[in-house]
Design an enzyme around this catalytic site. Structure first.
Site: not given
Ligand code: PBG
Length: 324
Positions: A194, A247
């Protein structure tokens, strides 16, 4: 005379093009984010983007009925509680908004894939993903709270729990807690990679989780780092992650491909985040691009890079185009 290498002849007819297509995106690959709230005002407020609407917990079954009717197999649940407290206890209380939603959905849809985001940020007054310690965010203090949140979601009927706070050791702590409390069949979808990204804005508005500037700098990965990302994945896989997620999605095609090659047996998910969808949506509304075509192109690129699943706010729209 040697013939020039002719690769284009395989593209001449639609039939051969389709037969030789290497990857595709189908409705079964899509995961729809679903924001659940117990706040009537938030539930009735309009959403900035399709897919970012908040659903009242009393209406969540109807929302899942709609996803199922479109052929979608699963959702990723986020809680947006009306009340927060200092500690973020709403994240692990069995009557918290996410466990309540899961129980309701599970009763109506025994087979639907329900992944529950487990993080403290929506439930804490300071919006932090981790418990602050004397030297910054404390992994040790955060782990048992995240593990308790995972147990509450598992006991409510979640299929997967998804720790999203980039807390070291969270996956291992959750695995032990689930196994010790009779939820050995509940899996972990780890947000392993992330990056600290400028693309989370619309999500933070929808989840009301905007942190103080820089508050997540020490938690989330530097977008410049891919080797670092691989170490995070290795750690999560070793701790028992069942699916690893990356992500934002499109700025991580290289990382997706590296993970796919390094862990061929581990299912991989890409999270096409709110700011990625916002860019497409905004340009489409101006008539500069065609939303459907750009989405399909990007989803296909994610599959080509190695993603098995894609979490996307466009899941409903895509399912409508792709069919069940
Ligand atoms: C918070 C969380 C965030 C997203 C998913 N879980 C925001 C953040 O890290 O600040 C972002 C997703 C998106 O932008 O779509 N734990």
């Amino acid at each position: 005379m040697n013939a020039a290498p002719a690769v284009r002849r395989l593209r001449v007819t639609a039939a051969l093009r389709e037969m030789l297509r290497e990857v595709d995106i189908r409705t079964r690959h899509l995961v729809a984010p679903l924001f659940v709230t117990d706040d009537a005002l938030l539930a009735s407020a309009p959403a900035d983007l399709p897919g970012l609407a908040r659903v009242h917990v009393d209406e969540v079954v109807a929302a899942v009925d709609r996803l199922r009717d479109l052929g979608l197999r699963g959702a990723l649940l986020f809680g947006v509680p009306a009340r927060r407290d200092e500690d973020g206890s709403g994240a692990w209380r069995p009557d918290g908004v996410v466990p309540r939603a899961i129980r309701a959905i599970r009763t109506a849809h025994p087979e639907f894939m329900l992944a529950a985001d487990v993080c403290l940020c929506p439930c804490r007054l300071d919006g932090s993903c981790a418990v602050p310690g004397p030297d910054g965010p404390s992994d040790a203090a955060t782990r048992p709270r995240i593990a308790a949140a995972a147990v509450a979601c598992a006991q409510a009927g979640a299929s997967l729990v998804a720790p999203s706070g980039m807390i070291d050791g969270a996956v291992g702590a959750i695995r032990s807690a689930l196994d010790e409390t009779g939820s050995g069949t509940v899996g972990i979808l780890a947000y392993s990679v992330k990056h600290e990204s400028a693309l989370y804005g619309p999500f933070r508005d929808a989840a009301r989780s905007t942190p103080r500037p820089g508050a997540r700098t020490g938690l989330q990965l530097d977008p410049a780092n891919s080797r670092d990302a691989i170490r995070e994945v290795d750690a999560d896989v070793a701790e028992g992650a069942d699916i690893v997620m990356v992500k934002p999605a499109l700025s991580n095609l290289d990382t997706l491909a590296r993970i796919r090659a390094r862990h061929p047996g581990v299912p991989l998910a890409a999270y096409h985040v709110s700011g990625e969808y916002a860019q497409i949506r905004a340009a489409a509304l101006r008539g500069w691009i065609t939303e459907r075509d750009v989405l399909l192109e990007q989803m296909t690129a994610l599959r080509r890079a190695g993603a098995d699943l894609v979490v996307t706010y466009a899941a409903e729209a895509l399912a409508g185009w792709l069919g069940a």
